[in-house]
Design an enzyme around this catalytic site. Sequence first.
Site, PDB file in Angstrom:
ATOM      1  N   PRO A  11      35.685 -33.754  -7.074  1.00 41.41           N
ATOM      2  CG  PRO A  11      35.293 -31.564  -6.047  1.00 41.41           C
ATOM      3  CD  PRO A  11      34.723 -33.099  -6.315  1.00 41.41           C
ATOM      4  CG  ASN A  12      40.364 -32.398  -4.965  1.00 38.39           C
ATOM      5  OD1 ASN A  12      41.602 -32.445  -5.528  1.00 38.39           O
ATOM      6  ND2 ASN A  12      39.840 -31.672  -4.601  1.00 38.39           N
ATOM      7  NE  ARG A  19      41.476 -34.774  -0.168  1.00 38.12           N
ATOM      8  CZ  ARG A  19      39.968 -34.675  -0.554  1.00 38.12           C
ATOM      9  NH1 ARG A  19      39.067 -35.819  -1.087  1.00 38.12           N
ATOM     10  NH2 ARG A  19      39.086 -33.901   0.024  1.00 38.12           N
ATOM     11  CE1 TYR A  24      37.827 -36.921   3.153  1.00 35.08           C
ATOM     12  CE2 TYR A  24      40.386 -36.243   3.018  1.00 35.08           C
ATOM     13  CZ  TYR A  24      38.585 -35.698   3.066  1.00 35.08           C
ATOM     14  OH  TYR A  24      38.129 -34.047   2.920  1.00 35.08           O
ATOM     15  CG  ASN A  75      31.908 -37.903  -1.634  1.00 38.97           C
ATOM     16  OD1 ASN A  75      31.853 -37.259  -0.683  1.00 38.97           O
ATOM     17  ND2 ASN A  75      33.362 -39.023  -0.935  1.00 38.97           N
ATOM     18  CB  ALA A  78      35.153 -29.394  -2.056  1.00 41.14           C
ATOM     19  CG  HIS A  81      31.536 -28.167   1.993  1.00 42.33           C
ATOM     20  ND1 HIS A  81      30.234 -28.922   2.484  1.00 42.33           N
ATOM     21  CD2 HIS A  81      32.691 -29.511   1.597  1.00 42.33           C
ATOM     22  CE1 HIS A  81      31.527 -29.856   3.388  1.00 42.33           C
ATOM     23  NE2 HIS A  81      32.367 -30.123   1.954  1.00 42.33           N
ATOM     24  CG  ASP A  88      19.679 -24.483  -8.717  1.00 38.41           C
ATOM     25  OD1 ASP A  88      19.465 -24.890  -7.868  1.00 38.41           O
ATOM     26  OD2 ASP A  88      19.461 -23.647  -9.582  1.00 38.41           O
ATOM     27  CD  GLU A  99      25.291 -34.618   1.906  1.00 40.04           C
ATOM     28  OE1 GLU A  99      24.367 -34.873   2.523  1.00 40.04           O
ATOM     29  OE2 GLU A  99      26.261 -34.398   2.319  1.00 40.04           O
ATOM     30  CG  HIS A 101      30.147 -36.052   3.325  1.00 39.49           C
ATOM     31  ND1 HIS A 101      30.962 -35.733   2.496  1.00 39.49           N
ATOM     32  CD2 HIS A 101      29.032 -36.044   3.059  1.00 39.49           C
ATOM     33  CE1 HIS A 101      29.733 -35.236   1.141  1.00 39.49           C
ATOM     34  NE2 HIS A 101      29.008 -34.864   1.796  1.00 39.49           N
ATOM     35  CG  LEU A 102      34.765 -41.481   1.811  1.00 38.93           C
ATOM     36  CD1 LEU A 102      35.858 -40.568   0.781  1.00 38.93           C
ATOM     37  CD2 LEU A 102      35.556 -42.669   1.705  1.00 38.93           C
ATOM     38  CB  SER A 103      35.792 -37.116   6.821  1.00 42.61           C
ATOM     39  OG  SER A 103      35.056 -36.285   5.704  1.00 42.61           O
ATOM     40  NE  ARG A 108      37.083 -33.366   7.737  1.00 43.88           N
ATOM     41  CZ  ARG A 108      37.665 -33.352   6.617  1.00 43.88           C
ATOM     42  NH1 ARG A 108      36.795 -34.163   5.000  1.00 43.88           N
ATOM     43  NH2 ARG A 108      38.467 -32.624   6.512  1.00 43.88           N
ATOM     44  NE  ARG A 112      36.892 -30.037   5.365  1.00 42.15           N
ATOM     45  CZ  ARG A 112      37.555 -30.252   4.261  1.00 42.15           C
ATOM     46  NH1 ARG A 112      36.886 -30.626   3.621  1.00 42.15           N
ATOM     47  NH2 ARG A 112      38.392 -29.630   3.690  1.00 42.15           N
TER      48      ARG A 112
HETATM   49  C1  DQA Z   1      34.375 -35.081   1.836  1.00 40.28           C
HETATM   50  C2  DQA Z   1      33.924 -34.622   2.504  1.00 40.28           C
HETATM   51  C3  DQA Z   1      34.025 -33.039   1.515  1.00 40.28           C
HETATM   52  O1  DQA Z   1      34.365 -32.103   2.335  1.00 40.28           O
HETATM   53  C4  DQA Z   1      36.005 -32.703   1.084  1.00 40.28           C
HETATM   54  O2  DQA Z   1      35.798 -32.010   0.436  1.00 40.28           O
HETATM   55  C5  DQA Z   1      36.071 -33.998   0.334  1.00 40.28           C
HETATM   56  C6  DQA Z   1      35.672 -35.138   0.220  1.00 40.28           C
HETATM   57  C7  DQA Z   1      34.105 -36.781   2.118  1.00 40.28           C
HETATM   58  O3  DQA Z   1      34.039 -38.033   1.662  1.00 40.28           O
HETATM   59  O4  DQA Z   1      34.775 -36.402   3.915  1.00 40.28           O
HETATM   60  O5  DQA Z   1      36.838 -34.137  -0.756  1.00 40.28           O
HETATM   61  O6  DQA Z   1      33.079 -35.541   0.531  1.00 40.28           O
END
Ligand code: DQA
Length: 146
Positions: A11-12, A19, A24, A75, A78, A81, A88, A99, A101-103, A108, A112
Amino acid sequence: MASKVLVLNGPNLNLLGTREPDVYGNETLADIEVKSLERGDFLGLQVEFRQSNTEGQLVDWVQQAQENFDFLIVNAGAYTHTSVALLDAIKSCNIPVIEVHLSNIHQREEFRQHSYISKVALGTICGFGGYGYELALEAAAKILNK
Ligand code: DQA
């Protein structure tokens, strides 16, 4: 035949570019997809990129992944978490998972710093922005060619 890698985005992540650019960066998800496909070509991997804001859709894609793919890069945004459902699904999926993550989630907010995906992923790449996807593809190529 080229190994096939599915890259799932949660998501997002469709909002990348506008964003929270301080967190990011300015690259869009489409920019990251182009670079990932190019890196995949270079590494001899066939890469498919998908994004959904819906947890159930991501679970469905993970369940189906082993039918058509050799490797999964996730990725989960959210859902990283919160989602026992994704945990599962990945547990039942018989292909390796990395896995991304950009950040750097460990620098953080506390919420997270826990990841359900980390419990089942081979490893996690975080903090390198969109380049993290290319690093994950490098690792996938190495693992698949072993
Ligand atoms: C994220 C980190 C997550 O905590 C956040 O909810 C995201 C992006 C990242 O790529 O840094 O949506 O997965």
